[in-house]
Design a protein around this motif. Structure first.
Motif, PDB file in Angstrom:
ATOM      1  N   GLY A   2       0.586  -1.133   0.046  1.00 26.01           N
ATOM      2  CA  GLY A   2      -0.130  -0.060   0.127  1.00 26.01           C
ATOM      3  C   GLY A   2       0.585   1.072  -0.062  1.00 26.01           C
ATOM      4  O   GLY A   2       0.636   2.427  -0.559  1.00 26.01           O
ATOM      5  N   SER A 130      -4.480   1.623   8.168  1.00 24.32           N
ATOM      6  CA  SER A 130      -5.156   0.463   7.602  1.00 24.32           C
ATOM      7  C   SER A 130      -4.497  -0.156   6.088  1.00 24.32           C
ATOM      8  O   SER A 130      -4.410   0.648   5.158  1.00 24.32           O
ATOM      9  N   ALA A 131      -3.761  -1.117   6.254  1.00 24.52           N
ATOM     10  CA  ALA A 131      -3.167  -1.709   4.836  1.00 24.52           C
ATOM     11  C   ALA A 131      -4.440  -1.927   3.667  1.00 24.52           C
ATOM     12  O   ALA A 131      -4.162  -1.693   2.638  1.00 24.52           O
ATOM     13  N   ASP A 132      -5.508  -2.156   4.173  1.00 25.03           N
ATOM     14  CA  ASP A 132      -6.593  -2.354   3.257  1.00 25.03           C
ATOM     15  C   ASP A 132      -6.945  -0.943   2.446  1.00 25.03           C
ATOM     16  O   ASP A 132      -6.874  -0.958   1.443  1.00 25.03           O
ATOM     17  N   LEU A 133      -6.850   0.053   3.405  1.00 29.79           N
ATOM     18  CA  LEU A 133      -7.248   1.261   2.642  1.00 29.79           C
ATOM     19  C   LEU A 133      -6.138   1.830   1.769  1.00 29.79           C
ATOM     20  O   LEU A 133      -6.165   2.426   1.038  1.00 29.79           O
ATOM     21  N   ASN A 135      -4.208  -0.030   0.230  1.00 29.37           N
ATOM     22  CA  ASN A 135      -4.053  -0.514  -0.938  1.00 29.37           C
ATOM     23  C   ASN A 135      -5.126  -0.274  -1.841  1.00 29.37           C
ATOM     24  O   ASN A 135      -5.211  -0.938  -3.060  1.00 29.37           O
ATOM     25  N   GLY A 136      -6.137   0.774  -1.619  1.00 26.07           N
ATOM     26  CA  GLY A 136      -7.399   1.157  -2.194  1.00 26.07           C
ATOM     27  C   GLY A 136      -6.944   2.221  -3.009  1.00 26.07           C
ATOM     28  O   GLY A 136      -5.639   2.759  -3.293  1.00 26.07           O
ATOM     29  N   ASN A 192     -11.452  -2.903  14.901  1.00 26.22           N
ATOM     30  CA  ASN A 192     -11.823  -3.312  13.392  1.00 26.22           C
ATOM     31  C   ASN A 192     -12.402  -4.828  13.403  1.00 26.22           C
ATOM     32  O   ASN A 192     -13.232  -5.084  12.449  1.00 26.22           O
ATOM     33  N   LYS A 196     -15.865  -4.779  12.406  1.00 29.27           N
ATOM     34  CA  LYS A 196     -15.697  -4.788  10.675  1.00 29.27           C
ATOM     35  C   LYS A 196     -15.518  -3.679   9.946  1.00 29.27           C
ATOM     36  O   LYS A 196     -16.122  -3.475   9.181  1.00 29.27           O
ATOM     37  N   HIS A 198     -12.185  -0.276   9.214  1.00 30.73           N
ATOM     38  CA  HIS A 198     -10.587  -0.044   8.986  1.00 30.73           C
ATOM     39  C   HIS A 198     -10.402   1.397   9.951  1.00 30.73           C
ATOM     40  O   HIS A 198     -10.072   2.321   9.242  1.00 30.73           O
TER      41      HIS A 198
END
Length: 212
Positions: A2, A130-133, A135-136, A192, A196, A198
């Protein structure tokens, strides 16, 4: 991944390091497809990547931090900056990811400072994003607390943080404060999991110069 994606989009030259050069090249190619026009990104074996860069970002699980830094010590040049995002979580020893581990040196970042060559400046940052964010594709909404014993290295890291849309860097003081920042990550992971989400953090009530 990310951080590499976001900085590549900002026009920074990025080198992905891996134990295996082919894996590094594959990761670089995957980011290149998403990073926009003419991204400056390549992949190298870890030692070659360290030798080719003066700013290093270490984003590995806690259980890998010591072995990787020992393996790469000879490849890290004096005067380099190491941005360490390692978080000591119990998941590394089979426990819960929402439980922090104690580190003899005080924090994972301070442990890194003992392992790198003399003259390498260590900065603790990016633990609570957040790694997910990352990577977005959307802007983030969080602060990044930056801790270091080197004012110049901390300032450069804060400048890099501002290149990520929606991220605001905060001067967190000395490297010893990294232990507190690292523990916040465990709290956020627990939140989180329960909600559920981020979640990140925002610091309020500080003067404008705290965010530079």
């Amino acid at each position: 991944m990310g951080l590499a994606l976001r900085w590549a989009r900002a026009g920074e030259r990025i080198i992905i390091g891996s134990r295996d050069q082919k894996r590094a090249e594959a990761a670089a190619a995957a980011i290149r497809e998403r990073a926009g026009p003419n991204p400056k990104i390549s992949g190298m074996e870890n030692a070659a990547a360290c030798a080719a860069a003066d700013i290093l970002a270490l984003t590995v699980p806690f259980e890998s931090q010591t072995s990787i830094l020992k393996q790469l010590k000879a490849a890290i040049a004096e005067g380099s900056i190491l941005i360490d995002a390692t978080v000591p979580l119990a998941a590394s020893v089979g426990g819960r990811p929402s439980r922090p581990l104690g580190v003899w040196q005080g924090s994972a970042a301070q442990q890194a400072a003992e392992l790198v060559p003399k003259g390498v400046r260590v900065v603790a940052a990016f633990h609570n994003v957040s790694a997910d964010l990352l990577n977005g594709d959307e802007p983030l909404d969080c602060d990044v607390i930056v801790c270091s014993d080197s004012a110049d290295a901390a300032q450069l890291t804060r400048e890099l943080a501002t290149k990520i849309p929606g991220v605001r860097p905060v001067d967190g003081g000395k490297l010893e404060n990294a232990r507190i920042v690292e523990q916040i990550t465990a709290l956020l992971i627990g939140m989180n999991i329960r909600h559920k989400g981020h979640a990140g953090i925002r610091i309020t009530g500080l003067p404008a110069n705290a965010y530079r």
